[in-house]
Scaffold this active site. Structure first.
Site, mmCIF file in Angstrom:
data_model
loop_
_atom_site.group_PDB
_atom_site.id
_atom_site.type_symbol
_atom_site.label_atom_id
_atom_site.label_comp_id
_atom_site.label_asym_id
_atom_site.label_seq_id
_atom_site.Cartn_x
_atom_site.Cartn_y
_atom_site.Cartn_z
ATOM 1 N N CYS A 71 0.860 -1.194 0.000
ATOM 2 C CA CYS A 71 0.000 0.000 0.000
ATOM 3 C C CYS A 71 0.892 1.238 0.000
ATOM 4 O O CYS A 71 1.591 1.492 0.988
ATOM 5 C CB CYS A 71 -0.915 0.002 1.214
ATOM 6 S SG CYS A 71 -1.982 1.459 1.287
ATOM 7 N N ASN A 73 0.223 4.624 -0.165
ATOM 8 C CA ASN A 73 -0.091 5.745 0.730
ATOM 9 C C ASN A 73 0.175 5.363 2.185
ATOM 10 O O ASN A 73 0.659 6.186 2.977
ATOM 11 C CB ASN A 73 -1.553 6.172 0.541
ATOM 12 C CG ASN A 73 -1.755 6.907 -0.778
ATOM 13 O OD1 ASN A 73 -0.959 7.771 -1.134
ATOM 14 N ND2 ASN A 73 -2.799 6.553 -1.511
ATOM 15 N N HIS A 163 -3.013 -4.552 -10.342
ATOM 16 C CA HIS A 163 -3.699 -3.365 -10.883
ATOM 17 C C HIS A 163 -4.071 -3.566 -12.339
ATOM 18 O O HIS A 163 -3.319 -4.187 -13.101
ATOM 19 C CB HIS A 163 -2.794 -2.127 -10.765
ATOM 20 C CG HIS A 163 -2.517 -1.737 -9.351
ATOM 21 N ND1 HIS A 163 -3.298 -0.869 -8.634
ATOM 22 C CD2 HIS A 163 -1.536 -2.166 -8.497
ATOM 23 C CE1 HIS A 163 -2.810 -0.742 -7.416
ATOM 24 N NE2 HIS A 163 -1.750 -1.529 -7.300
ATOM 25 N N GLU A 212 -10.601 0.631 -5.572
ATOM 26 C CA GLU A 212 -9.624 -0.263 -4.954
ATOM 27 C C GLU A 212 -10.212 -1.626 -4.599
ATOM 28 O O GLU A 212 -11.335 -1.719 -4.090
ATOM 29 C CB GLU A 212 -9.057 0.370 -3.671
ATOM 30 C CG GLU A 212 -8.047 1.457 -3.943
ATOM 31 C CD GLU A 212 -7.193 1.734 -2.736
ATOM 32 O OE1 GLU A 212 -6.917 0.798 -1.955
ATOM 33 O OE2 GLU A 212 -6.805 2.908 -2.564
ATOM 34 N N CYS A 221 -4.496 6.336 -4.475
ATOM 35 C CA CYS A 221 -3.941 4.988 -4.373
ATOM 36 C C CYS A 221 -2.484 5.075 -4.840
ATOM 37 O O CYS A 221 -2.233 5.350 -6.027
ATOM 38 C CB CYS A 221 -4.739 4.024 -5.251
ATOM 39 S SG CYS A 221 -4.123 2.334 -5.221
ATOM 40 N N THR A 223 0.026 2.703 -4.946
ATOM 41 C CA THR A 223 0.439 1.629 -5.863
ATOM 42 C C THR A 223 -0.287 1.775 -7.202
ATOM 43 O O THR A 223 0.276 1.484 -8.255
ATOM 44 C CB THR A 223 0.124 0.245 -5.262
ATOM 45 O OG1 THR A 223 -1.246 0.206 -4.836
ATOM 46 C CG2 THR A 223 1.046 -0.064 -4.101
ATOM 47 N N GLY A 224 -1.524 2.291 -7.137
ATOM 48 C CA GLY A 224 -2.281 2.524 -8.378
ATOM 49 C C GLY A 224 -1.650 3.617 -9.226
ATOM 50 O O GLY A 224 -1.621 3.528 -10.459
HETATM 51 N N1 LIG Z 1 -6.693 -1.950 -1.812
HETATM 52 C C1 LIG Z 1 -5.319 -2.305 -2.155
HETATM 53 C C2 LIG Z 1 -4.379 -2.032 -0.964
HETATM 54 C C3 LIG Z 1 -4.209 -0.544 -0.699
HETATM 55 C C4 LIG Z 1 -3.524 0.115 -1.851
HETATM 56 C C5 LIG Z 1 -3.655 1.625 -1.905
HETATM 57 N N2 LIG Z 1 -4.404 2.237 -0.866
HETATM 58 C C6 LIG Z 1 -2.300 2.297 -2.062
HETATM 59 O O1 LIG Z 1 -2.120 3.437 -1.600
HETATM 60 O O2 LIG Z 1 -1.417 1.674 -2.718
HETATM 61 C C7 LIG Z 1 -5.237 -3.794 -2.504
HETATM 62 O O3 LIG Z 1 -6.036 -4.576 -2.000
HETATM 63 O O4 LIG Z 1 -4.322 -4.144 -3.272
#
Ligand SMILES: N[C@H](CCC[C@H](N)C(=O)O)C(=O)O
Length: 278
Positions: A71, A73, A163, A212, A221, A223-224
Protein backbone atom coordinates in the site's frame (compact mmCIF):
# COMPACT_ATOMS: atom_id res chain seq x y z
CA UNK A 1 -6.35 -0.17 21.40
CA UNK A 2 -4.59 3.13 20.67
CA UNK A 3 -4.46 4.29 17.06
CA UNK A 4 -3.41 7.31 15.00
CA UNK A 5 -5.70 8.39 12.17
CA UNK A 6 -3.48 9.16 9.17
CA UNK A 7 -3.87 9.64 5.42
CA UNK A 8 -1.96 9.94 2.21
CA UNK A 9 -3.88 12.37 -0.03
CA UNK A 10 -7.12 11.39 1.69
CA UNK A 11 -6.54 7.61 1.47
CA UNK A 12 -7.04 7.13 5.17
CA UNK A 13 -6.08 4.57 7.76
CA UNK A 14 -6.15 3.69 11.42
CA UNK A 15 -2.44 3.18 12.24
CA UNK A 16 -1.45 0.89 15.12
CA UNK A 17 2.00 0.50 16.69
CA UNK A 18 3.33 -1.48 19.62
CA UNK A 19 1.82 -4.85 18.72
CA UNK A 20 3.95 -7.90 17.95
CA UNK A 21 1.38 -9.40 15.56
CA UNK A 22 -2.06 -8.80 14.05
CA UNK A 23 -5.03 -9.39 16.36
CA UNK A 24 -6.65 -12.79 15.62
CA UNK A 25 -9.91 -11.13 14.55
CA UNK A 26 -8.26 -8.35 12.54
CA UNK A 27 -10.54 -8.85 9.52
CA UNK A 28 -13.67 -8.36 11.60
CA UNK A 29 -12.10 -5.38 13.35
CA UNK A 30 -11.24 -3.78 9.98
CA UNK A 31 -14.84 -4.04 8.78
CA UNK A 32 -16.16 -2.67 12.09
CA UNK A 33 -13.63 0.14 12.63
CA UNK A 34 -13.45 1.33 9.01
CA UNK A 35 -17.22 1.87 8.86
CA UNK A 36 -17.68 5.62 8.36
CA UNK A 37 -20.88 5.76 10.42
CA UNK A 38 -20.66 3.06 13.04
CA UNK A 39 -16.88 3.10 13.42
CA UNK A 40 -13.92 5.47 13.16
CA UNK A 41 -14.02 5.41 9.35
CA UNK A 42 -11.11 4.54 7.06
CA UNK A 43 -9.93 2.74 3.94
CA UNK A 44 -8.01 0.26 6.07
CA UNK A 45 -5.99 -0.66 9.15
CA UNK A 46 -2.18 -0.37 9.15
CA UNK A 47 -0.01 -2.20 11.67
CA UNK A 48 3.61 -1.20 12.29
CA UNK A 49 5.36 -4.37 13.48
CA UNK A 50 8.92 -5.42 14.32
CA UNK A 51 10.96 -6.77 11.41
CA UNK A 52 14.02 -9.04 11.20
CA UNK A 53 14.85 -7.79 7.70
CA UNK A 54 14.14 -4.07 7.87
CA UNK A 55 13.77 -1.19 10.32
CA UNK A 56 10.03 -1.79 10.49
CA UNK A 57 7.36 -4.06 9.00
CA UNK A 58 4.00 -2.88 7.68
CA UNK A 59 0.82 -4.95 7.25
CA UNK A 60 -2.29 -3.45 5.66
CA UNK A 61 -5.87 -4.69 6.04
CA UNK A 62 -8.46 -3.29 3.62
CA UNK A 63 -11.81 -2.03 4.92
CA UNK A 64 -13.46 -5.25 3.72
CA UNK A 65 -11.14 -7.25 5.99
CA UNK A 66 -8.82 -8.59 3.27
CA UNK A 67 -5.04 -8.22 3.66
CA UNK A 68 -3.17 -6.47 0.83
CA UNK A 69 0.41 -7.19 -0.23
CA UNK A 70 1.36 -3.55 -0.45
CA UNK A 71 0.00 0.00 0.00
CA UNK A 72 1.78 3.10 -1.24
CA UNK A 73 -0.09 5.74 0.73
CA UNK A 74 0.13 3.66 3.91
CA UNK A 75 3.90 3.17 3.64
CA UNK A 76 4.33 6.95 3.55
CA UNK A 77 2.14 7.23 6.65
CA UNK A 78 4.25 4.55 8.40
CA UNK A 79 7.45 6.43 7.57
CA UNK A 80 6.02 9.67 8.95
CA UNK A 81 4.70 7.92 12.06
CA UNK A 82 7.98 6.25 13.05
CA UNK A 83 9.99 9.47 12.61
CA UNK A 84 7.50 11.80 14.26
CA UNK A 85 7.08 9.40 17.18
CA UNK A 86 10.88 9.18 17.53
CA UNK A 87 10.99 5.43 16.87
CA UNK A 88 13.89 6.33 14.58
CA UNK A 89 16.05 9.38 14.00
CA UNK A 90 17.10 8.23 10.53
CA UNK A 91 15.84 10.10 7.48
CA UNK A 92 16.41 7.01 5.33
CA UNK A 93 14.72 3.86 6.61
CA UNK A 94 13.59 0.46 5.32
CA UNK A 95 10.10 -0.98 5.61
CA UNK A 96 9.24 -4.63 5.01
CA UNK A 97 5.95 -5.36 3.24
CA UNK A 98 4.07 -8.59 2.59
CA UNK A 99 4.18 -8.44 -1.18
CA UNK A 100 7.03 -6.17 -2.20
CA UNK A 101 9.90 -7.16 0.08
CA UNK A 102 12.01 -4.56 1.88
CA UNK A 103 11.57 -1.02 0.60
CA UNK A 104 13.94 1.90 1.10
CA UNK A 105 12.12 5.06 2.15
CA UNK A 106 13.57 8.57 2.39
CA UNK A 107 11.98 11.31 4.47
CA UNK A 108 11.96 15.03 3.78
CA UNK A 109 11.93 16.62 7.21
CA UNK A 110 11.18 20.32 7.86
CA UNK A 111 11.25 21.79 11.38
CA UNK A 112 11.61 18.28 12.80
CA UNK A 113 8.41 17.01 11.12
CA UNK A 114 8.11 14.77 8.05
CA UNK A 115 6.49 16.63 5.15
CA UNK A 116 7.00 14.42 2.09
CA UNK A 117 8.20 10.86 1.68
CA UNK A 118 9.97 9.23 -1.28
CA UNK A 119 9.52 5.47 -1.50
CA UNK A 120 11.42 2.97 -3.65
CA UNK A 121 8.42 0.85 -4.63
CA UNK A 122 10.62 -1.75 -6.31
CA UNK A 123 10.26 -3.25 -9.76
CA UNK A 124 6.86 -3.56 -11.44
CA UNK A 125 5.70 -7.10 -12.18
CA UNK A 126 4.49 -7.27 -15.78
CA UNK A 127 4.16 -10.99 -16.52
CA UNK A 128 0.38 -11.43 -16.80
CA UNK A 129 0.29 -14.72 -14.91
CA UNK A 130 2.31 -13.18 -12.04
CA UNK A 131 0.18 -10.05 -11.59
CA UNK A 132 -1.90 -12.28 -11.39
CA UNK A 133 -4.25 -12.46 -14.33
CA UNK A 134 -5.36 -15.53 -16.27
CA UNK A 135 -3.77 -14.06 -19.42
CA UNK A 136 -0.42 -14.94 -20.98
CA UNK A 137 1.71 -11.96 -21.89
CA UNK A 138 4.66 -10.02 -20.55
CA UNK A 139 3.34 -7.44 -20.39
CA UNK A 140 -0.45 -7.82 -20.70
CA UNK A 141 -0.78 -4.59 -22.65
CA UNK A 142 -3.86 -2.84 -24.00
CA UNK A 143 -5.92 -6.05 -24.03
CA UNK A 144 -9.72 -6.22 -24.39
CA UNK A 145 -11.89 -6.95 -21.37
CA UNK A 146 -15.67 -7.08 -21.32
CA UNK A 147 -17.89 -6.39 -18.31
CA UNK A 148 -21.68 -6.36 -18.43
CA UNK A 149 -21.76 -5.77 -22.19
CA UNK A 150 -19.21 -2.94 -22.26
CA UNK A 151 -15.70 -3.44 -23.66
CA UNK A 152 -12.57 -1.77 -22.31
CA UNK A 153 -8.86 -2.16 -23.04
CA UNK A 154 -6.57 -2.70 -20.04
CA UNK A 155 -2.94 -3.05 -19.06
CA UNK A 156 -2.02 -5.23 -16.06
CA UNK A 157 0.71 -4.18 -13.60
CA UNK A 158 1.58 -5.48 -10.14
CA UNK A 159 3.43 -3.40 -7.56
CA UNK A 160 3.19 -6.32 -5.17
CA UNK A 161 -0.58 -5.89 -5.41
CA UNK A 162 -2.51 -6.25 -8.68
CA UNK A 163 -3.70 -3.36 -10.88
CA UNK A 164 -5.77 -3.03 -14.05
CA UNK A 165 -5.21 0.31 -15.85
CA UNK A 166 -7.86 1.48 -18.32
CA UNK A 167 -7.66 4.71 -20.38
CA UNK A 168 -10.89 6.69 -20.67
CA UNK A 169 -11.93 10.07 -22.12
CA UNK A 170 -12.49 11.91 -18.83
CA UNK A 171 -11.29 9.99 -15.77
CA UNK A 172 -12.40 12.57 -13.16
CA UNK A 173 -15.99 12.25 -14.36
CA UNK A 174 -15.97 8.56 -15.26
CA UNK A 175 -18.71 6.36 -13.77
CA UNK A 176 -16.34 4.65 -11.31
CA UNK A 177 -19.17 3.31 -9.12
CA UNK A 178 -20.73 1.31 -11.96
CA UNK A 179 -17.67 -0.16 -13.68
CA UNK A 180 -15.11 -0.38 -10.85
CA UNK A 181 -16.84 -3.15 -8.89
CA UNK A 182 -17.63 -5.16 -12.02
CA UNK A 183 -13.98 -5.16 -13.11
CA UNK A 184 -12.61 -5.71 -9.57
CA UNK A 185 -14.08 -9.21 -9.58
CA UNK A 186 -13.69 -10.04 -13.31
CA UNK A 187 -12.75 -13.70 -13.99
CA UNK A 188 -9.44 -12.54 -15.55
CA UNK A 189 -8.26 -11.67 -12.00
CA UNK A 190 -7.97 -14.69 -9.66
CA UNK A 191 -7.08 -12.47 -6.65
CA UNK A 192 -9.43 -9.68 -7.73
CA UNK A 193 -7.78 -6.38 -8.73
CA UNK A 194 -7.45 -2.63 -8.15
CA UNK A 195 -8.95 -0.75 -11.11
CA UNK A 196 -7.52 2.56 -12.34
CA UNK A 197 -9.33 4.73 -14.91
CA UNK A 198 -6.83 7.18 -16.43
CA UNK A 199 -6.76 10.15 -18.80
CA UNK A 200 -3.36 11.28 -20.08
CA UNK A 201 -3.26 15.08 -20.36
CA UNK A 202 0.43 15.52 -21.28
CA UNK A 203 3.72 13.60 -21.42
CA UNK A 204 4.17 14.30 -17.71
CA UNK A 205 0.63 14.30 -16.29
CA UNK A 206 -2.16 11.72 -15.97
CA UNK A 207 -5.51 12.21 -14.24
CA UNK A 208 -6.57 8.97 -12.52
CA UNK A 209 -9.49 7.73 -10.44
CA UNK A 210 -9.33 4.41 -8.62
CA UNK A 211 -11.68 1.67 -7.49
CA UNK A 212 -9.62 -0.26 -4.95
CA UNK A 213 -9.75 -3.98 -4.36
CA UNK A 214 -11.26 -4.52 -0.92
CA UNK A 215 -11.90 -0.82 -0.28
CA UNK A 216 -13.93 0.59 -3.18
CA UNK A 217 -13.55 4.20 -4.33
CA UNK A 218 -10.68 5.91 -2.49
CA UNK A 219 -9.35 9.46 -2.87
CA UNK A 220 -5.89 8.20 -3.78
CA UNK A 221 -3.94 4.99 -4.37
CA UNK A 222 -0.13 5.02 -4.27
CA UNK A 223 0.44 1.63 -5.86
CA UNK A 224 -2.28 2.52 -8.38
CA UNK A 225 -0.43 5.71 -9.28
CA UNK A 226 2.74 3.64 -9.81
CA UNK A 227 0.86 1.12 -11.96
CA UNK A 228 -0.68 3.95 -13.99
CA UNK A 229 2.74 5.51 -14.71
CA UNK A 230 4.24 2.14 -15.70
CA UNK A 231 1.25 1.38 -17.94
CA UNK A 232 1.43 4.85 -19.53
CA UNK A 233 5.13 4.39 -20.35
CA UNK A 234 4.51 0.89 -21.76
CA UNK A 235 1.70 2.29 -23.93
CA UNK A 236 3.94 5.14 -25.15
CA UNK A 237 1.68 7.79 -23.58
CA UNK A 238 4.01 9.53 -21.09
CA UNK A 239 7.68 9.98 -20.23
CA UNK A 240 9.21 7.85 -17.44
CA UNK A 241 8.42 10.45 -14.77
CA UNK A 242 5.03 12.12 -14.40
CA UNK A 243 2.52 13.64 -12.00
CA UNK A 244 -0.48 11.42 -11.31
CA UNK A 245 -3.47 13.62 -10.44
CA UNK A 246 -5.83 11.87 -8.00
CA UNK A 247 -9.05 13.10 -6.38
CA UNK A 248 -7.11 13.67 -3.16
CA UNK A 249 -4.08 15.32 -4.75
CA UNK A 250 -0.94 14.64 -6.81
CA UNK A 251 1.78 11.99 -6.58
CA UNK A 252 5.09 12.18 -8.48
CA UNK A 253 6.05 8.82 -9.94
CA UNK A 254 9.32 7.88 -11.68
CA UNK A 255 10.18 4.58 -13.39
CA UNK A 256 13.95 4.56 -13.38
CA UNK A 257 15.47 3.10 -16.55
CA UNK A 258 18.76 2.07 -14.90
CA UNK A 259 17.46 0.06 -11.95
CA UNK A 260 13.91 -0.62 -13.24
CA UNK A 261 12.57 0.56 -9.88
CA UNK A 262 9.48 2.75 -9.48
CA UNK A 263 9.82 5.73 -7.10
CA UNK A 264 6.80 7.44 -5.52
CA UNK A 265 6.99 10.86 -3.83
CA UNK A 266 4.13 12.37 -1.89
CA UNK A 267 2.82 13.63 1.45
CA UNK A 268 1.56 11.88 4.56
CA UNK A 269 -0.47 13.42 7.36
CA UNK A 270 -1.58 12.58 10.89
CA UNK A 271 -5.05 13.83 11.90
CA UNK A 272 -5.65 12.68 15.47
CA UNK A 273 -4.91 9.97 18.04
CA UNK A 274 -7.58 7.89 19.69
CA UNK A 275 -8.42 4.66 21.44
CA UNK A 276 -10.96 2.08 20.35
CA UNK A 277 -12.43 -1.01 22.00
CA UNK A 278 -11.71 -4.28 20.20
N1 LIG B 1 -6.69 -1.95 -1.81
C1 LIG B 1 -5.32 -2.31 -2.15
C2 LIG B 1 -4.38 -2.03 -0.96
C3 LIG B 1 -4.21 -0.54 -0.70
C4 LIG B 1 -3.52 0.12 -1.85
C5 LIG B 1 -3.66 1.62 -1.90
N2 LIG B 1 -4.40 2.24 -0.87
C6 LIG B 1 -2.30 2.30 -2.06
O1 LIG B 1 -2.12 3.44 -1.60
O2 LIG B 1 -1.42 1.67 -2.72
C7 LIG B 1 -5.24 -3.79 -2.50
O3 LIG B 1 -6.04 -4.58 -2.00
O4 LIG B 1 -4.32 -4.14 -3.27
Amino acid sequence: MEFTKMHGLGNDFLVFHGHQALPDNVSDLAVKWCDRFFGVGGDGLVFILPSEKADFRMRIINSDGSEAEQCGNAIRCVAKYVYDHKLTDKESITIETLGAGVQPVSLKVENGVVQTVRVDMGEPILDGLAVPTTLEGNPVLDRPIEADGREFNFTAVSMGNPHCVIYVEDAPNFDLGTWGPKLEVHPYFPRKINVEFATVTSRDRVEMRVWERGAGPTLACGTGACATLVSSVLNGLTDRAAWIGLKGGDLYIEWNEEDNHVYMTGPAAAVYQGTIEA
